[in-house]
Write a protein that holds these residues in place. Structure first.
Motif, mmCIF file in Angstrom:
data_model
loop_
_atom_site.group_PDB
_atom_site.id
_atom_site.type_symbol
_atom_site.label_atom_id
_atom_site.label_comp_id
_atom_site.label_asym_id
_atom_site.label_seq_id
_atom_site.Cartn_x
_atom_site.Cartn_y
_atom_site.Cartn_z
ATOM 1 N N GLU A 1 32.953 34.780 44.738
ATOM 2 C CA GLU A 1 32.679 33.583 45.530
ATOM 3 C C GLU A 1 33.197 32.348 44.785
ATOM 4 O O GLU A 1 32.895 32.153 43.607
ATOM 5 N N PRO B 1 29.294 38.432 51.299
ATOM 6 C CA PRO B 1 29.485 36.979 51.246
ATOM 7 C C PRO B 1 28.339 36.270 50.537
ATOM 8 O O PRO B 1 27.168 36.551 50.788
ATOM 9 N N THR C 1 39.494 36.859 44.886
ATOM 10 C CA THR C 1 39.061 35.614 45.521
ATOM 11 C C THR C 1 40.125 35.074 46.458
ATOM 12 O O THR C 1 39.814 34.564 47.545
#
Length: 460
Positions: free
Chosen positions: A58, A40, A361
């Motif tokens: 991200e 993350p 994503t």
């Protein structure tokens, strides 16, 4: 330019070849999602031996590449699939720089919301006529191939509305089939982007033959239109009379490049994405039942769908929005860094390869609840707002966002609602097909359907 939101420098998470290769060979999409989910806020560097691309998943980082510092990330040159795409589409709307800008200016007027809205009635009528042709195999119990029939329906619609009926539908279907060959032939080059063009690869011969076959169909049309110049406002006519920055008529090659790009833009995404819908609905009876109920309520037997009815197909729209989340056609968006940059605190060197993936994503667990579950309720009118704009970008983003996005949003529900208002189906081969990693994400196996008439129009 740097991303100032995270000032501290940090090394990317490096996915080593020894640890990732088995997964990439067995389940490449699942492996990429797993790597991004486990990192993350980080860039993931894929150590693939001779190349080490950066996986940018991200949403904030995706925005940096596609919008905030897009000038630093090019799709031109010899990065991954773009050198092969250029062999098909040349220097047009699928390229970069001045040629792309000029092509975009020429073609954008054909894809404005106002123009496409005005074409809804013609699109719907053409789709209705094409769907009617399925009555014969349905009556005779003859299976049909989902991808082939969807491509035929799309070709009939877009050729009538955008190409002035100047391409025979049979030729359009052949072009779509050759585009399919191109997309699948590219997968070998995608997997080995470090391989020089001079080194023969599987798929090269099929690629060259498919491009030649497309030219054999479309180049005579280009030449005839340039000679005729009938003043029409379809794409073919407008390209034939278009001028460059110096006021000269476009040469034959430039017209050809734009025409090839436009045919792909108006057909590829809808045809590939909708093929996934049929096996999905068989896996999800509750979704299928609600979709059928809405279509039967809104669309009468044998009706040509009106603009007003299209606006009432709200659940159909939700299903399609979820479909392009789960199975985005443009699953891979490679870029090359022109100059050094910093993304999320990670140093990116000039010449580095950036890999964006809407598929990855749009399946990140930290942004999507139960991301592997197909749930149209994510797109219900009252659903919570997404955490980030670029958590969902099935049509790309920034200046290079797909020019045909709005067309898909009208064309796809018209096709689905027209088809399912007249027929029900069952799969001849039950189960979900395997995703095939090509230039666009498509089912590896064919999806044959056995259609049965659903409702007949009332006799006058």
């Amino acid at each position: 330019m740097t991303d100032s939101t995270i000032p501290a420098r940090r090394a990317p998470h490096v996915a080593t070849l020894r640890r990732t290769l088995p997964g990439l060979l067995r389940d490449p999409l699942g492996t990429l999602v797993g790597l991004a989910d486990a990192s993350p806020g980080q860039i993931v560097q894929l150590n693939l031996g001779t190349i080490r691309p950066y996986l940018v998943a991200e949403p904030a980082h995706v925005q940096h590449v596609l919008r905030d510092n897009a000038a630093n990330y090019t799709r031109a040159g010899d990065s991954m699939m773009w050198k092969s795409v250029k062999k098909l589409a040349g220097d047009g709307i699928l390229s970069e720089g001045p040629h792309w800008e000029a092509s975009r200016r020429r073609l954008q007027p054909h894809f404005t919301a106002k123009r496409i809205d005005a074409a809804v009635d013609d699109l719907s009528r053409a789709i209705s006529d094409a769907v009617d042709e399925l009555a014969v195999p349905a009556r005779d119990g003859v299976p049909v191939d989902a991808a082939s029939e969807i491509s035929r329906i799309i070709c009939k619609a877009v050729i009538r509305v955008f190409f002035g009926d100047k391409i025979p539908v049979a030729d359009g279907v052949r072009v779509v089939a050759e585009q399919d060959t191109v997309a699948t032939a590219l997968r070998f080059r995608l997997l080995t982007p470090f391989m020089p063009d001079a080194v023969p690869m599987p798929g090269d011969r099929a690629f060259r033959r498919a491009v030649q076959n497309i030219d054999d169909i479309l180049l005579p049309l280009v030449r005839a239109e340039r000679a005729r110049d009938d003043g029409g406002d379809d794409i073919v006519a407008s390209l034939a009379r278009a001028r460059d920055a110096q006021g000269h008529k476009l040469d034959e090659q430039r017209v050809r490049d734009d025409l090839v790009s436009m045919f792909a833009t108006t057909t590829e995404t809808t045809y590939v994405v909708l093929t996934w819908l049929f096996p999905l609905l068989e896996q999800l009876p509750d979704v299928a039942a609600r979709l059928y109920e809405e279509i039967d309520r809104v669309v009468g037997p044998g009706e040509v769908i009106s603009r007003e009815q299209l606006g009432e197909l709200r659940y159909t729209r939700m299903v399609l929005d979820e479909l392009v989340r789960a199975y985005p056609s443009g699953w891979l968006v490679p870029r090359t860094a022109i100059a050094d940059d910093v993304i999320g605190g990670t140093q990116i060197k000039a010449g580095g390869t950036i890999v964006l993936s809407p598929y990855v994503t749009q399946r990140l667990a930290r942004f999507w609840d139960r991301p592997a579950v197909f749930d149209p309720e994510r797109f219900a009118p009252g659903a919570p707002k997404r955490a980030h704009r670029y958590a969902y970008y099935p049509f790309g983003g920034g200046a290079h966002q797909c020019i045909g996005q709005y067309l898909f949003q009208l064309e796809a529900p018209l096709i689905v609602a027209t088809l399912l208002s007249r027929f029900r189906y069952r799969l001849c081969t039950p189960g979900m097909p395997t995703p095939q990693l090509a230039a666009s994400l498509r089912p590896k196996e064919r999806v044959p359907l056995l259609l049965t008439p659903h409702r007949q129009p009332a006799l006058a």
